[in-house]
Scaffold this motif. Structure first.
Motif, PDB file in Angstrom:
ATOM      1  N   SER A   4       0.830  -1.197   0.000  1.00 25.48           N
ATOM      2  CA  SER A   4       0.000   0.000   0.000  1.00 25.48           C
ATOM      3  C   SER A   4       0.868   1.251   0.000  1.00 25.48           C
ATOM      4  CB  SER A   4      -0.920  -0.007   1.221  1.00 25.48           C
ATOM      5  OG  SER A   4      -1.630   1.194   1.305  1.00 25.48           O
ATOM      6  N   PHE A   5       1.936   1.229   0.789  1.00 24.46           N
ATOM      7  CA  PHE A   5       2.873   2.353   0.811  1.00 24.46           C
ATOM      8  C   PHE A   5       3.516   2.516  -0.558  1.00 24.46           C
ATOM      9  CE2 PHE A   5       7.274   3.721   1.045  1.00 24.46           C
ATOM     10  CZ  PHE A   5       7.098   5.017   1.522  1.00 24.46           C
ATOM     11  N   ARG A  11       2.225   6.645  -6.881  1.00 21.37           N
ATOM     12  CA  ARG A  11       1.251   7.629  -7.378  1.00 21.37           C
ATOM     13  C   ARG A  11       1.651   9.061  -7.005  1.00 21.37           C
ATOM     14  NH1 ARG A  11      -2.368   3.088  -6.192  1.00 21.37           N
ATOM     15  NH2 ARG A  11      -3.138   2.389  -8.214  1.00 21.37           N
ATOM     16  N   VAL A  12       2.150   9.252  -5.799  1.00 23.58           N
ATOM     17  CA  VAL A  12       2.617  10.579  -5.393  1.00 23.58           C
ATOM     18  C   VAL A  12       3.801  10.997  -6.265  1.00 23.58           C
ATOM     19  CG1 VAL A  12       3.753  11.875  -3.532  1.00 23.58           C
ATOM     20  CG2 VAL A  12       1.739  10.488  -3.033  1.00 23.58           C
ATOM     21  N   SER A  13       4.711  10.070  -6.513  1.00 24.75           N
ATOM     22  CA  SER A  13       5.875  10.368  -7.338  1.00 24.75           C
ATOM     23  C   SER A  13       5.487  10.705  -8.769  1.00 24.75           C
ATOM     24  CB  SER A  13       6.858   9.198  -7.321  1.00 24.75           C
ATOM     25  OG  SER A  13       7.385   9.031  -6.034  1.00 24.75           O
ATOM     26  N   ILE A  14       4.526   9.969  -9.314  1.00 23.17           N
ATOM     27  CA  ILE A  14       4.035  10.288 -10.655  1.00 23.17           C
ATOM     28  C   ILE A  14       3.457  11.695 -10.662  1.00 23.17           C
ATOM     29  CG2 ILE A  14       2.224   9.767 -12.356  1.00 23.17           C
ATOM     30  CD1 ILE A  14       2.645   6.780 -11.595  1.00 23.17           C
ATOM     31  N   GLY A  15       2.659  12.005  -9.653  1.00 20.89           N
ATOM     32  CA  GLY A  15       2.073  13.347  -9.569  1.00 20.89           C
ATOM     33  C   GLY A  15       3.135  14.429  -9.487  1.00 20.89           C
ATOM     34  N   LEU A  16       4.159  14.204  -8.673  1.00 19.99           N
ATOM     35  CA  LEU A  16       5.223  15.199  -8.544  1.00 19.99           C
ATOM     36  C   LEU A  16       6.031  15.320  -9.835  1.00 19.99           C
ATOM     37  CD1 LEU A  16       6.467  14.459  -4.911  1.00 19.99           C
ATOM     38  CD2 LEU A  16       5.249  16.493  -5.699  1.00 19.99           C
ATOM     39  N   VAL A  60      12.396   7.235  -4.735  1.00 18.54           N
ATOM     40  CA  VAL A  60      13.332   6.211  -4.261  1.00 18.54           C
ATOM     41  C   VAL A  60      12.613   5.226  -3.339  1.00 18.54           C
ATOM     42  CG1 VAL A  60      15.386   5.808  -2.842  1.00 18.54           C
ATOM     43  CG2 VAL A  60      15.422   7.571  -4.606  1.00 18.54           C
ATOM     44  N   LEU A  61      11.823   5.735  -2.420  1.00 13.23           N
ATOM     45  CA  LEU A  61      11.126   4.857  -1.481  1.00 13.23           C
ATOM     46  C   LEU A  61      10.111   3.952  -2.186  1.00 13.23           C
ATOM     47  CD1 LEU A  61      10.583   7.299   1.518  1.00 13.23           C
ATOM     48  CD2 LEU A  61      12.154   5.359   1.413  1.00 13.23           C
ATOM     49  N   CYS A 124       3.866  -4.576  -9.920  1.00 14.00           N
ATOM     50  CA  CYS A 124       3.438  -4.950  -8.570  1.00 14.00           C
ATOM     51  C   CYS A 124       2.057  -5.587  -8.587  1.00 14.00           C
ATOM     52  CB  CYS A 124       3.463  -3.735  -7.647  1.00 14.00           C
ATOM     53  SG  CYS A 124       5.044  -3.522  -6.841  1.00 14.00           S
ATOM     54  N   LYS A 125       1.167  -5.061  -9.400  1.00 15.27           N
ATOM     55  CA  LYS A 125      -0.160  -5.645  -9.464  1.00 15.27           C
ATOM     56  C   LYS A 125      -0.095  -7.067  -9.993  1.00 15.27           C
ATOM     57  CE  LYS A 125      -2.993  -1.559  -9.696  1.00 15.27           C
ATOM     58  NZ  LYS A 125      -3.950  -0.757 -10.451  1.00 15.27           N
ATOM     59  N   SER A 126       0.725  -7.309 -10.994  1.00 13.24           N
ATOM     60  CA  SER A 126       0.819  -8.670 -11.551  1.00 13.24           C
ATOM     61  C   SER A 126       1.604  -9.600 -10.627  1.00 13.24           C
ATOM     62  CB  SER A 126       1.457  -8.645 -12.931  1.00 13.24           C
ATOM     63  OG  SER A 126       2.809  -8.261 -12.865  1.00 13.24           O
ATOM     64  N   ALA A 127       2.498  -9.037  -9.795  1.00 11.30           N
ATOM     65  CA  ALA A 127       3.276  -9.869  -8.862  1.00 11.30           C
ATOM     66  C   ALA A 127       2.625  -9.922  -7.490  1.00 11.30           C
ATOM     67  CB  ALA A 127       4.693  -9.298  -8.741  1.00 11.30           C
ATOM     68  N   SER A 128       1.461  -9.327  -7.346  1.00 11.00           N
ATOM     69  CA  SER A 128       0.728  -9.291  -6.085  1.00 11.00           C
ATOM     70  C   SER A 128       1.548  -8.678  -4.956  1.00 11.00           C
ATOM     71  CB  SER A 128       0.261 -10.695  -5.678  1.00 11.00           C
ATOM     72  OG  SER A 128      -0.595 -11.213  -6.670  1.00 11.00           O
ATOM     73  N   CYS A 129       2.239  -7.581  -5.251  1.00 13.51           N
ATOM     74  CA  CYS A 129       3.023  -6.871  -4.238  1.00 13.51           C
ATOM     75  C   CYS A 129       2.137  -6.328  -3.126  1.00 13.51           C
ATOM     76  CB  CYS A 129       3.777  -5.688  -4.849  1.00 13.51           C
ATOM     77  SG  CYS A 129       5.103  -6.162  -5.953  1.00 13.51           S
ATOM     78  N   HIS A 130       0.907  -6.030  -3.477  1.00 11.38           N
ATOM     79  CA  HIS A 130       0.029  -5.379  -2.493  1.00 11.38           C
ATOM     80  C   HIS A 130      -0.486  -6.336  -1.434  1.00 11.38           C
ATOM     81  CE1 HIS A 130      -2.374  -6.654  -5.976  1.00 11.38           C
ATOM     82  NE2 HIS A 130      -3.343  -6.858  -5.112  1.00 11.38           N
TER      83      HIS A 130
END
Length: 131
Positions: A4-5, A11-16, A60-61, A124-130
């Motif tokens: 989730s992080f 998404r925040v990085s894309i926005g920035l 980076v994070l 991540c979605k395909s690797a089930s990172c969430h």
């Protein structure tokens, strides 16, 4: 929790990164339309550097978090390339390449960073990172 992080960070990085892109492309038009913006905080180097710090930290994070799980480190490497391009643009671009060159570097770096995050999200979605 970690996934989730990672997704939020991506998404925040894309926005920035897109904010960097919009700032770079739209500010000259706004300066033409509204002359008082030429001396505003948006044109100052401190604004560029503050925006860069936000992009660097979140990128980076988020990229590291995702890549640690899906193990596709070329995504992280691509993001780092974009961050280096953005850093050069923000810190040295105007002096080394002029205003136009700085803008071109910012556009290129922003697009590379945003693309890296989009690929990170997809992987991540395909690797089930969430999970």
């Amino acid at each position: 929790m970690l996934g989730s992080f990672q997704q939020t960070g991506d998404r925040v990085s894309i926005g920035l990164a897109l904010l960097c892109l919009a700032h770079c492309l739209l500010l000259p038009l706004m300066v033409l339309a509204l002359p008082f913006l030429a001396t505003s905080f948006l044109k100052q180097e401190a604004f560029h550097q503050m925006l860069l710090v936000g992009v660097l930290l979140t990128s980076v994070l988020a990229l590291y978090s995702g890549c640690k799980t899906h193990r596709k480190w070329q995504i992280f490497g691509g993001g780092i390339v974009g961050l280096v391009v953005l850093s050069i643009a923000a810190l040295f671009g105007h002096d080394w390449f002029g205003e136009f060159g700085e803008s071109i570097l910012t556009v290129i770096g922003s697009l590379i960073v945003a693309y890296s995050h989009l690929i990170n999200i997809k992987t991540c979605k395909s690797a089930s990172c969430h999970n």
